[in-house]
Design an enzyme around this catalytic site. Structure first.
Site: not given
Ligand code: MRU
Length: 365
Positions: A245, A204, A91, A55-56
């Site tokens: 993200d 997710q 990442r 999550g970002a």
């Molecule tokens: O690969 P991830 O699970 O880290 O990707 C997360 C997402 O795409 C979420 O939608 C994004 O980070 C928003 S988190 C508030």
């Protein structure tokens, strides 16, 4: 947010435990709620890469603590720069990670090495507090949109919201972005129901969003990623809300792979498509999302294999493709700003345009 009545954040530091960093192992949810104790920057990098933490906003906050852990053993200029680069490289797509590391470096570089570890913990703590507060504000602004929708229809009519991936509290320090308005709407008695895209390949939505919503008592239904367009055609989706993200200054939106297809279907069916984000997710240096946002390519194994709990209760991993078939796994896509109805930020809602963003953040003009 609360788990079984106990309030938690998604990352916290335990001073009694040698200032180690604690997270929930998101690869174990929804079947186990395991807490991981991270004591070295290497462990933090591993947790981010393997998506034990994800999550970002959350990976930015955890990486900031990773730098604090590094400075406990070596707070020299060389170590500061090397460990920061190592953590930032874990990442590529979520800008919050680079943003948090850059903020930490700007704060720590001018300090004498002897003061850096304590200062790093304090700054990482401020990043966490600010993220929680920003997401709460996003929730309140998004709640207004949901109240308006509720007022347009019968008091008890169900409001159907579709979301993709997980942009809930477990993806941030607290509250979440896309899910924050939904939690608040539910808490004040609005009749909200969430269509949860399973979000292949890592699921997710099915694993994390469904777990979060269920734990909070929010009515929800998990759907195959390909079902959203059909539901929209039949009038069963009132609004899409997703997280992101990275948002460019032109308001292009990078988010989990498949978000773009949902935006196309939403446009074709006149369904409002909103994106919720803290300002730490805006990359003001970048304009054209398709050309300039790096898209993470993840392992083929995430496509060829799937995790789950079998009938005997064991967590297992099974292969779902023929031996020898190649797989491609771009983890994010970019939704052009023209498909986005609006952005929900901590400063309020705005049009997904350069001027819309500048109306909320005039200091960036
Ligand atoms: O690969 P991830 O699970 O880290 O990707 C997360 C997402 O795409 C979420 O939608 C994004 O980070 C928003 S988190 C508030």
């Amino acid at each position: 947010m609360k788990i079984n009545g106990t309030p938690y954040r998604s990352v916290w530091v335990d001073e009694k435990d040698g200032w180690s960093v604690h997270i929930f192992d998101q690869t174990r949810l929804p079947f186990a709620l395991d807490i991981l104790q991270l004591t070295t920057p290497g462990q933090v990098a591993h947790a981010i890469k393997t998506m034990q933490v994800r999550g970002a906003p959350l990976i930015g906050a955890v990486a900031a603590y990773g730098l604090a852990l590094a400075l406990r053993t070596d707070s020299s200029d060389t170590a500061l720069e090397q460990q920061a680069a190592m953590l930032a490289a874990t990442r590529p797509t979520a800008i919050n990670l680079a943003w948090a590391i850059e903020r930490m470096l700007n704060h720590l570089r001018p300090l004498p090495p002897s003061q850096r570890a304590d200062a790093a913990y304090a700054e990482a703590g401020r990043i966490c507090d600010e993220d929680a507060a920003q997401n709460e504000a996003i929730g309140l602004h998004g709640l207004e949109l949901l109240r308006t929708l509720a007022a347009q229809r019968g008091k008890n009519d169900r409001i159907n919201i579709l979301t993709h991936c997980n942009a809930g509290w477990i993806a941030t320090v607290d509250w979440g972005t896309a899910l924050a308005p939904i939690y608040m709407a539910h808490d004040e008695g609005l009749n909200v129901h969430v269509w949860v895209d399973e979000t292949r390949p890592r699921n997710q939505g099915a694993a994390l969003t469904a777990w979060e919503l269920g734990s909070h008592g929010v009515p929800h239904t998990v759907i195959a990623d390909n079902a959203g367009g059909h539901l929209m055609q039949h009038g069963l989706v009132d609004m899409v809300i997703v997280g992101t993200d990275r948002v460019t200054r032109n308001a292009d939106v990078a988010n989990k792979i498949g978000t773009y297809l949902k935006a196309l279907a939403a446009r074709d069916n006149n369904v409002p498509f909103w994106v919720a984000l803290p300002s730490t997710t805006i990359d003001w240096r970048v304009a054209d999302g398709m050309r300039e946002i790096p898209i993470e390519e993840r392992s083929e194994a995430e496509i060829t294999h799937i995790h789950g709990r079998d009938d005997s209760g064991q967590i297992s991993r099974v292969q779902i493709t023929p031996d020898g078939s190649k797989a491609a796994n771009p983890a994010f896509d970019v939704t052009p700003a023209r498909l986005v109805t609006g952005l929900i930020t901590e400063k309020g809602c705005c049009a997904a345009t350069p001027d819309g963003l500048l109306s909320l953040f005039p200091e960036r003009g």
